[in-house]
Scaffold this active site. Structure first.
Site, PDB file in Angstrom:
ATOM      1  N   HIS A  31       0.840  -1.210   0.000  1.00 52.41           N
ATOM      2  CA  HIS A  31       0.000   0.000   0.000  1.00 52.41           C
ATOM      3  C   HIS A  31       0.871   1.254   0.000  1.00 52.41           C
ATOM      4  CE1 HIS A  31      -3.909  -2.042   0.547  1.00 52.41           C
ATOM      5  NE2 HIS A  31      -3.157  -2.952   1.164  1.00 52.41           N
ATOM      6  N   TYR A 300       3.999  -4.367  10.318  1.00 55.71           N
ATOM      7  CA  TYR A 300       3.916  -2.931  10.054  1.00 55.71           C
ATOM      8  C   TYR A 300       5.048  -2.187  10.749  1.00 55.71           C
ATOM      9  CZ  TYR A 300      -0.866  -3.571   8.256  1.00 55.71           C
ATOM     10  OH  TYR A 300      -1.957  -3.943   7.537  1.00 55.71           O
TER      11      TYR A 300
END
Length: 311
Positions: A31, A300
């Site tokens: 992303h 993440y």
């Protein structure tokens, strides 16, 4: 900023993503390209008896939304079949926040972090063809049959007219806790007010490389872009630990509220740098026993550290 200490498994997974998709310094490992917007969330009240979560009671909550293209390469054109993301950060009255992170497929393609690593190994490009070896992907699905549904969904992802005309699923189960301490598993889905609107591959080929962001900015000139948050209520026996398995379609649903996106945020750099983490929850919501859900936060953290360092 990152809130979790990276685990060895998360580091290995991000290394594998880089081998499969390349490394683009300063960007997210997935992303990579996105745009952030101001929004508001207005709860319907239907969830208030099922969870004590502040943003699902009665008061309107300010929100920041990030729409994104799932690719690691920030220059990949929008007009291809690819994942799209909708990350929503609810800015709560006590100055905390909670995130709801969703994508445009209903199920994932790995039941555990270890299976995800196997999939990444299968997707490594053959030096001779520049593409993954189909036999390795077939071997992965043969070894993990429940993953086939997610891979099939990924292969036929629609090309949306707009970020605002796509459907987004949170893919994991969560647990709502009501005022009496009773717990119930739930799954989230965002439905666009416009209904689903898609492009053919021929139509998409003529679009600008970043047409999704450009289109949404034009659309907002005419007024807010809206989504409805629908919540599927799980029953005993519905799997909460496997994001590759959907719940039966006849499970009851409620409308938890409506999201209205109004304008791009004033400080794009600040909000683009944030980590939108599905494990950032608030009282009244708990994580399920889904191992991929908890793993995502650690992965993440690895991605954040590397992009923050300009790697």
């Amino acid at each position: 900023m990152s809130e979790r200490t990276p685990t060895p498994l998360a580091i290995t997974a991000v290394d594998a993503i880089e081998r499969v998709s390349g490394t683009y310094p300063g960007h997210r490992r997935v992303h990579a390209r996105g745009l952030c917007f101001d929004a508001t969330f207005t709860p319907s009240g239907e969830a208030a008896s099922l969870t004590t979560a502040a943003h699902l009671q009665s008061a309107r909550t300010p929100v920041v939304v990030r729409f994104s293209n799932s690719n690691t390469n920030p220059t990949v054109p929008d007009g291809i079949r690819a994942g799209r993301g909708l990350a929503v950060r609810f800015l709560l009255p006590d100055d905390t926040s909670t995130d709801l992170v969703s994508v445009n497929i209903p199920v994932f393609f790995a039941a555990t972090p270890e299976q995800f690593l196997e999939l990444l190994d299968a997707l490594e490009k053959d030096p001779g063809t520049g593409a993954p070896d189909p036999k390795k992907v077939q071997a992965y699905t043969a070894a993990h049959p429940s993953a086939a549904a997610g891979l099939q969904e990924a292969a036929r992802m629609p090309i949306p007219v707009s970020y605002g005309t796509a459907r987004y699923w949170a893919i994991h189960a969560f647990v709502w806790v009501d005022p009496h301490g009773r717990r119930r598993p739930v799954r989230y889905r965002w439905e666009p007010d416009t209904g689903l609107q898609e492009l053919s591959e021929e139509e998409a080929a003529g679009k600008n490389p970043e047409y999704l962001a450009e289109e949404l900015l034009r659309r907002l000139v005419d007024g807010p872009v809206g989504f409805t948050l629908r919540v599927q209520l799980g029953q005993d026996g519905d799997p909460t630990d496997d994001p590759t398995k959907p719940w039966p379609a006849d499970r009851p649903e409620i409308v938890a509220g409506r999201l209205q996106i109004t304008a791009p945020v004033a400080d794009q750099d600040h909000w683009a740098a944030q980590v939108y983490d599905p494990t950032r929850i608030t009282p009244g919501i708990e994580l399920s026993d889904d191992p991929v859900l908890s793993f995502r936060s650690h992965a993440y953290s690895v991605s954040y550290e590397r992009r923050a360092d300009g790697k």
